[in-house]
Design an enzyme around this catalytic site. Sequence first.
Site, short mmCIF file in Angstrom:
data_model
loop_
_atom_site.label_atom_id
_atom_site.label_comp_id
_atom_site.label_asym_id
_atom_site.label_seq_id
_atom_site.Cartn_x
_atom_site.Cartn_y
_atom_site.Cartn_z
N ARG A 107 0.67 -1.69 0.10
CA ARG A 107 -0.17 0.06 0.31
C ARG A 107 0.72 1.19 0.05
O ARG A 107 1.71 1.68 0.96
CB ARG A 107 -0.87 0.31 1.05
CG ARG A 107 -1.59 1.14 1.15
CD ARG A 107 -2.20 1.25 2.68
NE ARG A 107 -3.77 0.72 1.57
CZ ARG A 107 -4.78 0.41 2.58
NH1 ARG A 107 -5.23 1.33 3.33
NH2 ARG A 107 -6.31 0.33 2.24
N HIS A 134 -7.51 1.26 -6.33
CA HIS A 134 -7.60 0.12 -4.59
C HIS A 134 -8.70 -1.41 -5.86
O HIS A 134 -9.63 -1.09 -4.69
CB HIS A 134 -8.67 0.56 -3.65
CG HIS A 134 -8.28 0.33 -2.49
ND1 HIS A 134 -7.55 -0.97 -2.25
CD2 HIS A 134 -9.07 0.37 -1.20
CE1 HIS A 134 -7.26 -1.61 -1.03
NE2 HIS A 134 -8.69 -0.41 -0.34
N GLN A 137 -10.37 -3.89 -2.87
CA GLN A 137 -11.89 -3.20 -2.52
C GLN A 137 -12.89 -3.73 -3.58
O GLN A 137 -13.59 -4.41 -2.73
CB GLN A 137 -11.41 -1.91 -2.26
CG GLN A 137 -12.75 -1.27 -1.89
CD GLN A 137 -12.93 -2.27 -0.74
OE1 GLN A 137 -11.92 -1.77 0.35
NE2 GLN A 137 -14.15 -2.53 -0.22
N ASP A 225 -17.70 7.12 -0.44
CA ASP A 225 -16.31 7.37 0.24
C ASP A 225 -15.97 8.06 0.76
O ASP A 225 -16.85 9.26 0.48
CB ASP A 225 -15.43 6.29 -0.74
CG ASP A 225 -14.10 5.73 -0.47
OD1 ASP A 225 -13.83 6.17 1.11
OD2 ASP A 225 -13.15 5.90 -0.87
N CYS A 266 -16.23 1.34 1.40
CA CYS A 266 -15.24 0.59 1.74
C CYS A 266 -14.82 0.43 2.94
O CYS A 266 -13.74 -0.55 3.82
CB CYS A 266 -13.99 1.31 0.31
SG CYS A 266 -12.98 2.32 1.07
N ARG A 294 -13.26 -8.63 2.07
CA ARG A 294 -11.47 -8.59 1.86
C ARG A 294 -10.92 -9.56 1.79
O ARG A 294 -10.05 -10.23 1.43
CB ARG A 294 -10.72 -7.18 2.92
CG ARG A 294 -12.29 -5.90 2.57
CD ARG A 294 -11.70 -5.14 0.56
NE ARG A 294 -10.00 -5.18 0.76
CZ ARG A 294 -9.58 -4.21 1.07
NH1 ARG A 294 -9.98 -3.38 1.77
NH2 ARG A 294 -8.03 -4.48 0.90
#
Length: 308
Positions: A107, A134, A137, A225, A266, A294
């Site tokens: 990340r 991402h 996700q 988000d 998320c 996830r």
Amino acid sequence: MNHFLDIHKTDAQDLQAIIAQAAQMKQARQGRPKGALDDTQPLAGHMVALIFEKPSTRTRVSFDVGVRQMGGQTMVLSGKDMQLGHGETIADTARVLSRYVDLIMIRTFDETVLMEMSEYATVPVINGLTDRTHPCQIMADILTYEEHRGSIKGKKVVWAGDGNNVCASFLHAAGQFGFDLTFTGPSQLDPEDEFVALARKMGSTISIERDPVKAVTGADLVVADTWVSMHDSQSSKERRHNMLRGYQVNDALMAHAKSDALFMHCLPAHREEEVTSSVMDGPQSVIFDEAENRLHAQKAVMRWCLGL
Ligand code: CP
Ligand code: NVA
């Protein structure tokens, strides 16, 4: 080498196979303690490096637990404690890590770090979020949608708010999984043209609609988000909030979606900012299933990367 760098860079059939395997592996674990090993342990003897240059709860824990359930071992590394990019080049870190571990998840901020890592690593590299995308996700989100409502193909997904990194991966997924996506937000925060064009080229209908009510009308899935991502400056917070206030997902907005529409986020969420608690904790919300998924989706991604 099977790097998992982005949804649009992975073959569409492979993406479908990953989702199917994730669902099957999730099913096989029903009723077991979280720490129990899977029946088959495809990662036995494998070492996985999990590198974080930004904070994380879900990505960190779900990857770590996922590797262990599959019989592998992990090391969780903080970018700032490594030589990564300051003590040595990313390429040299990639070459060195490849001598110690079988798989790298990173990340990071700038996508070029991920790209350089994948170019020079001789083991697979997984994108655990960059400023731009991402993908892990969205694999969890597709799994979640499909376990609640069946195939996402042909459905209408609405992204409300900032056209950020998670939105970008939704656009990639629209092309690969064949759903339509409407973005609703202020023009200053539109998703990148490149991502919109790519999804359209792949055959999806991508709409930009400034009016959130019009956008959400007929939606099968509404997604929000945070309004300020980890890579956004805190000094931009007030300006962003002022631009985005009209795009909050609340009960009044959800009422315009289909009656069986789902809500996703998320996480981490800022309650009463981009979404109200009434929606987050309401009957249409599947946010904690997304978080759980996830784990299952990434386990299947890791198996795909390693060919196991
Ligand atoms: N959704 C997500 O990636 O969460 P974390 O930042 O907690 O990993
Ligand atoms: N857009 C958010 C996602 C966090 C998982 C961020 O980049 O901070």
